[in-house]
Structures are given as structure tokens and as C-alpha cells.
Design an enzyme around this catalytic site. Sequence first.
Site, short mmCIF file in Angstrom:
data_model
loop_
_atom_site.label_atom_id
_atom_site.label_comp_id
_atom_site.label_asym_id
_atom_site.label_seq_id
_atom_site.Cartn_x
_atom_site.Cartn_y
_atom_site.Cartn_z
N ASP A 272 14.04 4.27 24.96
CA ASP A 272 13.65 4.47 26.36
C ASP A 272 12.28 3.83 26.64
OD1 ASP A 272 13.92 5.94 29.01
OD2 ASP A 272 12.01 6.74 28.28
N ASN B 67 0.79 -1.24 0.00
CA ASN B 67 0.00 0.00 0.00
C ASN B 67 0.82 1.28 0.00
OD1 ASN B 67 -2.51 -1.45 0.20
ND2 ASN B 67 -2.01 -1.86 2.34
N GLY C 148 -7.71 11.11 6.27
CA GLY C 148 -7.47 12.14 7.28
C GLY C 148 -6.27 13.01 7.02
N LYS C 149 -5.71 12.92 5.81
CA LYS C 149 -4.53 13.73 5.49
C LYS C 149 -4.95 15.02 4.77
CE LYS C 149 -2.05 10.16 3.71
NZ LYS C 149 -2.38 8.86 4.28
N GLU D 196 15.88 -0.43 26.61
CA GLU D 196 15.84 -0.24 28.06
C GLU D 196 14.64 -1.03 28.58
OE1 GLU D 196 15.18 3.07 31.55
OE2 GLU D 196 13.89 2.88 29.80
#
Length: 599
Positions: free
Chosen positions: A310, A15, A73-74, A365
Site C-alpha cells: 500500500d 555484517n 541500541g539493542k 499500489e
Amino acid sequence: RYALFYNRLKNIEENEGGLDKFSKSYKTFGVNQFVDGGVYCKEWAPGAEAVFLTGDFNGWNPFSHPYKKIEYGKWELFIPPGQDGYSPVPHGSKLKVVIRAQNGELLYRISPWARYVIRDEDKVNYDWVHWNPPQPYIRKHRSPKRLKSLRIYESHVGIASPEGKIASYKNFTHNVLPRIKDLGYNCVQLMAIMEHAYYASFGYQVTSFFAASSRYGTPDDLKEMIDVAHSMGITVLLDVVHSHASKNSEDGLNKFDGTDSCFFHSGPKGTHQLWDSRLFDYANWEVLRFLLSNLRMWIEDYGFDGFRFDGVTSMLYHHHGIGTGFSGDYNEYFGLHVDEDALCYLMLANHMTNFLHPECITIAEDVSGMPALCRPVAEGGGGFDYRLAMAIADKWIQIIKELKDEDWNMGNIVYTLTNRRYEEKCIAYAESHDQALVGDKTLAFRLMDAEMYTNMSVLSPLTPVIDRGIQLHKMIRLITHALGGDSYLNFMGNEFGHPEWLDFPRKGNNESYHYARRQFNLTDDHLLRYRFLNAFDRDMNKSEERFGWLASPPAFVSEKHESNKVIAFERAGLIFIFNFHPYQSYVDYRVGVETPGKY
């Protein structure tokens, strides 16, 4: 898990034209300059009724430049070049995206893809500044070759100075990088680079994911800093925060399109109850585009050589690790409590990084010990190269806080240092930034405490507290370095026993910078004992560089003698012997070796 990853990857191929094109979206989203002088703008705002661009370029008219709604939605907008052929949005001009929410309210937002944001001294919120310099920084040096093992210097640019102020990229380039090179570290891990409105968050409440923090200088200053590090043969990693985002809305991602979802889960699922921050919806196609593009931008635009992810534990589980202990039982790692969408994102991130930039390194982490997190994606693993061995630092703190010297358990120390899965690489450390923060204490401060203020001068007598503290500081770091993992990490300043703690300016300390700095001057003073710890750290790293024990197979422990308090092991053709006894020395001590000879 591999099936979920494979299906997502296949959808991207079918796509979006492939992972290469999909992760290059940072070149089209936001506000981007075309070669002919025109400007192309694109945003994802699924909950918006209308979207506009405003700023210095149009006299802050909120409605003169509307975006056109396209699929999913763009929204997009093209602004042609001016009559003179130049860009209609000049470099350095301020911008805002104007969102008309579903309730009709006008919201002035910073683009999630903004490359540079600044805060004027008289303002609370950040402003988006269009960054398109006429003469951008051009990289001069190639990245170092992929390292077999890492000796990581964990760093924060803002505190990298003895002065009570926010230090700069330039300061780090000219004053700190030479220190890192001299100490024998081959890798620097940079914290708090992604823009964060609240300085005291240590960079972990990110507001602008594509912007390098302007506190320390310009994007080009950071590019130069990384380039100079590469010229020294130093690998540069970014501490990337994709586990959550700041709740700021005016200068953050939160409620970008006027809804409480967009990039995040809606409702309670979208908020981290301990961190008071927003949680990404990793199943959302556009969130995947945003985060994968973010990683690629930091590699290709700035020259980073990889990432330390993180908060991976928070990502992996729906409970985010809150109130949960991990014993190693496999039921803890498989079941409905695992966030498979987040794990799939991490697999995609590692696959993309490895596929497009095989020389890059990724570190997790993770305190939970998720199996196969550091095995290749092709094996069904998470795809990370390393995980942080987080239990080691906790063990040293527990021993120093709770036990008398004569009660130290050699077997327990060895168990903690060697307790890792075969063929899943770990990064060992005696202490990181977590132990330096206010409310905690560094190893040096725990060992020597108040005497660091009075007895660290060579002109004063060597007291038993300082003598013991210096020796244990060295021994703890060396045994962690040699036995604890496949790479090693140290937080800046801790190599020489930096006194006191780390605390950022905030209301609770009257906005003081006194503890938000690293006093490198202490190790430069030949009348202070800090230089002995600094020299030992240098020798330790240089020895590893010569013998390569971190890249060698795990050590063979030949002795862990409880009454003698002796630990002996072999690694990389070396014999390490540690005497942890508080008062007993030994002469002609016998240990077994695999290969006879002179050592």
C-alpha cells in the site's frame, strides 16, 4: 539505484550473515519461547536509558526483569524456565515493555514485535498478550502453484457478513471462501489484517505490524482460513502497509523509546501531513531488519503467498505525491525528489521475497507510473510482479459522472485501458475499495442510484435506468477484464452491484455498523436482479479461466468507431465486440480479423 541496492545487500551479507538470517530476526526479537522452557527477549530502543519487562508473570513489578544493553541500541533479556521446567511467561498472559526515557519518565509500551494484542471492551488502548499456544495450528495444505495471471477478490474480513457486526475469520472461512471459489476468482487479497487500533482506518493506520487483528479471532483462526483457501486452490495475498504507521504511542510504534525518531524520521520529515501518521526511516539498519522480517513472518508463519504494498507512491517521493500530478515525463521519476532509500527498501523486499520464496507475488499500489517498478531487480527495476492500473477506475467514474451516453469517446476508453508500459504487468479493475467508501459511489450506485431501492425486484417492471445500469455494469467490467491488463481485481460485493457505500462505525454515524457489512443475501434472493450481475461475473471469470486472455499478449484493437460507438479487439484467439451506442443496434456488423475462420 542498483548500486545502492547492491551495497545494502552486500552490507547485510557481510555484517549480518546474509539476507536469510537478517530477515529471520522475528524469531529472536520481541518475546520468544525456547524449547527448554526459557524465554528470550530482545528489543531495539536506541533512545532508552533502561529497559524492563513486566506483566502478569511477575505481578507487574516494573523493575524485576531488566534488559541488558548490547551493541547498536539493542537490549536483551533471558528468563530461565521455572522449577517445573515450564515457561515463566505463560501463554495468554499480558506483558509490557517498560522504557526509562532520557528524561527519566517511565513508558509502558507494547513490543513492536508483539504477535497478539487485544482490547478489552472497557479500555481504549490495546494490551499485549503472549501468544504461545500449547497446540498451535499446523498447516495441512501446500500453497497453490504460482499463477500466470490473477483474478483477485479484494476482501475485508470484518465486513464480510450481512449482519451489523464485526465478522470473524471463521465466518470468512466457512461462508465467504466458497463464494469466492464459486465466482471463479483464483486469488484473495486481504485488507486490514495487520493490527490497527482504529477500525475505521480500513486497516491503513497500523499499530502492531507483527500481530494479526484480534477483532476477527485468534492468529490460529487466520492460519486456518489461509490453509482452507489453499485447499481450494486460492492464492492469498496480504495488503501490507509499510508506507507509514499510526501515531499511537501507548499501543503503537510511535515514540517507542521516548524519542520522536527510533523507527521514523525525526521532525517534520517523519510525519505525513495528510495521513497524520509517522514515516519510516528506510536508511536505518534496524528499520530494514524490522520491515523485512515482518514480510517474512507473514509468509512463513501464516502462509501468505505474497503482498500488495500500500501507498507506494508516498514511499517513492519526498513529496509523497501530495499536490503533484504525474504526466509521464521522465523528469518526474528521477531527481532529488525521489526517496532513493525507500525505493532501495522496496528492491530489497522484492529481492528477499523472490529469493527465499520464488512462488510469492508482489503488487505495487503506485499512481505515479514509476518506470521499471515492475521489472526485475537485476535489471535495476523495483522487482514487483504487478502494479495496479489505478487510472482505469478513475476514467469510468469520470465518464459516468460527466458525459451523456452519446458523448462517450471510444478512442479515449481504449487509450486508458491500454496505456501501460510494455512488459510491466498491470492489474486492471473497474472499481476497488476506494470507490466503495463513504463520500464516493460504486459504479452500480452511480448508474442506478435511488432506483436500486425500489426496482431491483424481478416482480417490478424493468425500468430504463435499471436496464441501462445492469448492461453497462456488465460491459464496463468485461472490457476492463479483457483489455485493461494482465490480471483483474474486484472488491467484495461489487461483482453483484452492492448498493450504497461503505462506512465504518464512528462518532459521525453514531457508531453504526449498518454500512460496514456486505449484503451477500441480496444475490442469494432469486427475486432480486442482483443475481444476474453475480452470474455474469462468474461466467466472465470462468471464461477467462478457460481461454486465458489475462496471461496472453496485449490485445490488438481493430476498431474504435466513434459514431457507431463500437470497440472491437482480439486477444487469446477471441474476438471481443462492444456496442456502447445508447440506442443503435447492428445486424451483420463487419470487423476485420487476423485469422479467418468461424469464431
